[in-house]
Design a protein around this motif. Structure first.
Motif, PDB file in Angstrom:
ATOM      1  N   VAL A   1      51.989 -57.489   3.076  1.00 43.35           N
ATOM      2  CA  VAL A   1      52.155 -58.937   2.990  1.00 43.35           C
ATOM      3  C   VAL A   1      52.298 -59.548   4.386  1.00 43.35           C
ATOM      4  O   VAL A   1      51.698 -60.582   4.683  1.00 43.35           O
ATOM      5  N   THR A   2      53.079 -58.903   5.242  1.00 44.86           N
ATOM      6  CA  THR A   2      53.257 -59.400   6.607  1.00 44.86           C
ATOM      7  C   THR A   2      51.929 -59.436   7.347  1.00 44.86           C
ATOM      8  O   THR A   2      51.591 -60.444   7.984  1.00 44.86           O
ATOM      9  N   ALA A   3      51.155 -58.372   7.258  1.00 44.94           N
ATOM     10  CA  ALA A   3      49.853 -58.320   7.932  1.00 44.94           C
ATOM     11  C   ALA A   3      48.924 -59.403   7.386  1.00 44.94           C
ATOM     12  O   ALA A   3      48.230 -60.086   8.163  1.00 44.94           O
ATOM     13  N   ALA A   4      48.906 -59.577   6.075  1.00 45.93           N
ATOM     14  CA  ALA A   4      48.048 -60.601   5.475  1.00 45.93           C
ATOM     15  C   ALA A   4      48.459 -61.988   5.946  1.00 45.93           C
ATOM     16  O   ALA A   4      47.615 -62.789   6.369  1.00 45.93           O
ATOM     17  N   PHE A   5      49.761 -62.276   5.875  1.00 49.03           N
ATOM     18  CA  PHE A   5      50.215 -63.611   6.275  1.00 49.03           C
ATOM     19  C   PHE A   5      49.889 -63.878   7.744  1.00 49.03           C
ATOM     20  O   PHE A   5      49.399 -64.956   8.090  1.00 49.03           O
ATOM     21  N   GLU A   6      50.182 -62.922   8.610  1.00 50.37           N
ATOM     22  CA  GLU A   6      49.943 -63.139  10.041  1.00 50.37           C
ATOM     23  C   GLU A   6      48.463 -63.345  10.344  1.00 50.37           C
ATOM     24  O   GLU A   6      48.108 -64.162  11.201  1.00 50.37           O
ATOM     25  N   THR A   7      47.586 -62.645   9.632  1.00 46.68           N
ATOM     26  CA  THR A   7      46.151 -62.836   9.830  1.00 46.68           C
ATOM     27  C   THR A   7      45.737 -64.230   9.355  1.00 46.68           C
ATOM     28  O   THR A   7      44.990 -64.937  10.039  1.00 46.68           O
ATOM     29  N   VAL A   8      46.224 -64.631   8.201  1.00 42.14           N
ATOM     30  CA  VAL A   8      45.933 -65.978   7.707  1.00 42.14           C
ATOM     31  C   VAL A   8      46.439 -67.012   8.705  1.00 42.14           C
ATOM     32  O   VAL A   8      45.718 -67.950   9.072  1.00 42.14           O
ATOM     33  N   TRP A   9      47.665 -66.853   9.170  1.00 42.09           N
ATOM     34  CA  TRP A   9      48.268 -67.820  10.081  1.00 42.09           C
ATOM     35  C   TRP A   9      47.459 -67.944  11.376  1.00 42.09           C
ATOM     36  O   TRP A   9      47.220 -69.045  11.871  1.00 42.09           O
ATOM     37  N   GLU A  10      47.031 -66.814  11.899  1.00 43.19           N
ATOM     38  CA  GLU A  10      46.269 -66.807  13.142  1.00 43.19           C
ATOM     39  C   GLU A  10      44.944 -67.573  12.996  1.00 43.19           C
ATOM     40  O   GLU A  10      44.530 -68.284  13.904  1.00 43.19           O
ATOM     41  N   ARG A  11      44.296 -67.431  11.854  1.00 39.66           N
ATOM     42  CA  ARG A  11      42.996 -68.080  11.632  1.00 39.66           C
ATOM     43  C   ARG A  11      43.102 -69.517  11.156  1.00 39.66           C
ATOM     44  O   ARG A  11      42.149 -70.289  11.286  1.00 39.66           O
ATOM     45  N   ALA A  12      44.202 -69.862  10.558  1.00 40.13           N
ATOM     46  CA  ALA A  12      44.331 -71.154   9.887  1.00 40.13           C
ATOM     47  C   ALA A  12      44.399 -72.317  10.871  1.00 40.13           C
ATOM     48  O   ALA A  12      44.756 -72.161  12.037  1.00 40.13           O
ATOM     49  N   VAL A  13      44.076 -73.477  10.344  1.00 39.48           N
ATOM     50  CA  VAL A  13      44.025 -74.714  11.112  1.00 39.48           C
ATOM     51  C   VAL A  13      45.356 -75.445  10.950  1.00 39.48           C
ATOM     52  O   VAL A  13      45.811 -75.668   9.816  1.00 39.48           O
ATOM     53  N   PRO A  14      45.996 -75.851  12.072  1.00 42.78           N
ATOM     54  CA  PRO A  14      47.228 -76.638  11.939  1.00 42.78           C
ATOM     55  C   PRO A  14      46.983 -77.901  11.097  1.00 42.78           C
ATOM     56  O   PRO A  14      45.882 -78.491  11.145  1.00 42.78           O
ATOM     57  N   HIS A  15      47.976 -78.291  10.362  1.00 48.81           N
ATOM     58  CA  HIS A  15      47.839 -79.418   9.438  1.00 48.81           C
ATOM     59  C   HIS A  15      47.203 -80.647  10.082  1.00 48.81           C
ATOM     60  O   HIS A  15      46.297 -81.251   9.497  1.00 48.81           O
ATOM     61  N   GLU A  16      47.656 -80.999  11.256  1.00 45.56           N
ATOM     62  CA  GLU A  16      47.174 -82.243  11.871  1.00 45.56           C
ATOM     63  C   GLU A  16      45.676 -82.203  12.237  1.00 45.56           C
ATOM     64  O   GLU A  16      45.078 -83.229  12.502  1.00 45.56           O
ATOM     65  N   HIS A  17      45.081 -81.022  12.207  1.00 46.35           N
ATOM     66  CA  HIS A  17      43.651 -80.886  12.523  1.00 46.35           C
ATOM     67  C   HIS A  17      42.804 -80.534  11.300  1.00 46.35           C
ATOM     68  O   HIS A  17      41.595 -80.324  11.431  1.00 46.35           O
ATOM     69  N   PHE A  18      43.426 -80.464  10.127  1.00 44.24           N
ATOM     70  CA  PHE A  18      42.695 -80.091   8.925  1.00 44.24           C
ATOM     71  C   PHE A  18      42.425 -81.342   8.096  1.00 44.24           C
ATOM     72  O   PHE A  18      43.331 -81.944   7.551  1.00 44.24           O
TER      73      PHE A  18
ATOM     74  N   GLY B   1      47.767 -60.358  -4.370  1.00 43.98           N
ATOM     75  CA  GLY B   1      47.201 -61.016  -5.538  1.00 43.98           C
ATOM     76  C   GLY B   1      47.909 -62.274  -5.988  1.00 43.98           C
ATOM     77  O   GLY B   1      47.432 -62.956  -6.881  1.00 43.98           O
ATOM     78  N   ASN B   2      49.048 -62.598  -5.380  1.00 44.82           N
ATOM     79  CA  ASN B   2      49.836 -63.740  -5.827  1.00 44.82           C
ATOM     80  C   ASN B   2      50.428 -64.499  -4.653  1.00 44.82           C
ATOM     81  O   ASN B   2      50.612 -63.952  -3.565  1.00 44.82           O
ATOM     82  N   ASP B   3      50.746 -65.764  -4.895  1.00 41.13           N
ATOM     83  CA  ASP B   3      51.475 -66.553  -3.916  1.00 41.13           C
ATOM     84  C   ASP B   3      52.821 -65.874  -3.660  1.00 41.13           C
ATOM     85  O   ASP B   3      53.322 -65.126  -4.506  1.00 41.13           O
ATOM     86  N   LEU B   4      53.407 -66.180  -2.518  1.00 36.36           N
ATOM     87  CA  LEU B   4      54.640 -65.472  -2.172  1.00 36.36           C
ATOM     88  C   LEU B   4      55.442 -66.167  -1.093  1.00 36.36           C
ATOM     89  O   LEU B   4      54.949 -67.051  -0.387  1.00 36.36           O
ATOM     90  N   TRP B   5      56.670 -65.744  -0.995  1.00 34.92           N
ATOM     91  CA  TRP B   5      57.548 -66.026   0.139  1.00 34.92           C
ATOM     92  C   TRP B   5      57.877 -64.687   0.788  1.00 34.92           C
ATOM     93  O   TRP B   5      58.200 -63.720   0.090  1.00 34.92           O
ATOM     94  N   LEU B   6      57.831 -64.646   2.104  1.00 35.61           N
ATOM     95  CA  LEU B   6      58.184 -63.462   2.888  1.00 35.61           C
ATOM     96  C   LEU B   6      59.389 -63.842   3.740  1.00 35.61           C
ATOM     97  O   LEU B   6      59.313 -64.770   4.553  1.00 35.61           O
ATOM     98  N   ILE B   7      60.479 -63.148   3.545  1.00 39.88           N
ATOM     99  CA  ILE B   7      61.723 -63.457   4.251  1.00 39.88           C
ATOM    100  C   ILE B   7      62.015 -62.369   5.284  1.00 39.88           C
ATOM    101  O   ILE B   7      62.156 -61.187   4.946  1.00 39.88           O
ATOM    102  N   ASP B   8      62.079 -62.771   6.548  1.00 37.57           N
ATOM    103  CA  ASP B   8      62.445 -61.883   7.668  1.00 37.57           C
ATOM    104  C   ASP B   8      61.634 -60.587   7.723  1.00 37.57           C
ATOM    105  O   ASP B   8      62.129 -59.566   8.209  1.00 37.57           O
ATOM    106  N   GLU B   9      60.419 -60.619   7.210  1.00 35.26           N
ATOM    107  CA  GLU B   9      59.584 -59.412   7.194  1.00 35.26           C
ATOM    108  C   GLU B   9      60.332 -58.211   6.605  1.00 35.26           C
ATOM    109  O   GLU B   9      60.149 -57.068   7.015  1.00 35.26           O
ATOM    110  N   ARG B  10      61.175 -58.518   5.591  1.00 34.77           N
ATOM    111  CA  ARG B  10      61.935 -57.453   4.942  1.00 34.77           C
ATOM    112  C   ARG B  10      61.901 -57.535   3.426  1.00 34.77           C
ATOM    113  O   ARG B  10      62.144 -56.552   2.747  1.00 34.77           O
TER     114      ARG B  10
END
Length: 176
Positions: free
Chosen positions: A157-174, A120-129
């Motif tokens: 959070v790790t699962a959500a971030f990794e799914t977002v990362w996998e689908r997301a567009v690299p900056h230079e192509h967005f 529900g909120n923005d976050l930082w995930l450190i070392d998946e811990r």
């Protein structure tokens, strides 16, 4: 841990050994230290500070460079509505500095995130811990933060971030 137990952010990032992932999900932020630059961007359409070595970035760029030099992978994913807001255009224009410092940045159109279980909120995930959640007011100003080490929360959070990362567009192509 309570909000008062959250460590200094620089210390938290310096504690990362392998990874630091940042998930941003708002279309507008209104944090005070960006107000003047954002106002200038809205007037001119040009980001006022794209020099990673400028005083304006002195609190962030050296910390990122130090972290990346230690071998920590820093990734930032932004979920955005389309068409994008003026603030997202401002962030996009300034992302050149994040990249120059060593971050990897990707963008995910919100319509592509409908089937992802997101925190529900923005976050930082450190070392998946551990997770540092950031809270914002409805207008986008800082409202607080909370540190969380609960294994179930970290896993989600790790699962959500990794799914977002996998689908997301690299900056230079967005394009915005």
């Amino acid at each position: 841990m309570s909000q008062n137990d959250v460590p200094d952010f620089a210390a938290l990032l310096r504690s990362a050994e392998r990874s630091a992932a940042h998930l941003e999900m708002r279309d507008v932020y209104a944090v005070g230290d960006e107000a003047e630059d954002f106002a200038r961007f809205r007037r001119t359409g040009v980001h006022p500070d794209l020099d990673p070595d400028s005083a304006g970035w002195s609190g962030w760029v050296p910390l990122v460079r130090e972290t990346v030099t230690r071998g920590v992978q820093m990734r930032r994913a932004r979920i955005v509505s389309e068409p994008v807001t003026d603030y997202i255009r401002f962030e996009h224009a300034g992302t050149a500095v994040n990249l120059a410092a060593g971050e990897q940045v990707r963008w995910l159109p919100r319509r592509m995130a409908s089937d992802i279980a997101l925190p529900g909120n923005d976050l930082w995930l450190i070392d998946e811990r551990l997770v540092l959640f950031h809270w914002f007011t409805g207008d986008g100003d800082w409202a607080g933060h909370e540190f969380n080490e609960d294994p179930a929360v970290v896993k989600m959070v790790t699962a959500a971030f990794e799914t977002v990362w996998e689908r997301a567009v690299p900056h230079e192509h967005f394009a915005v």
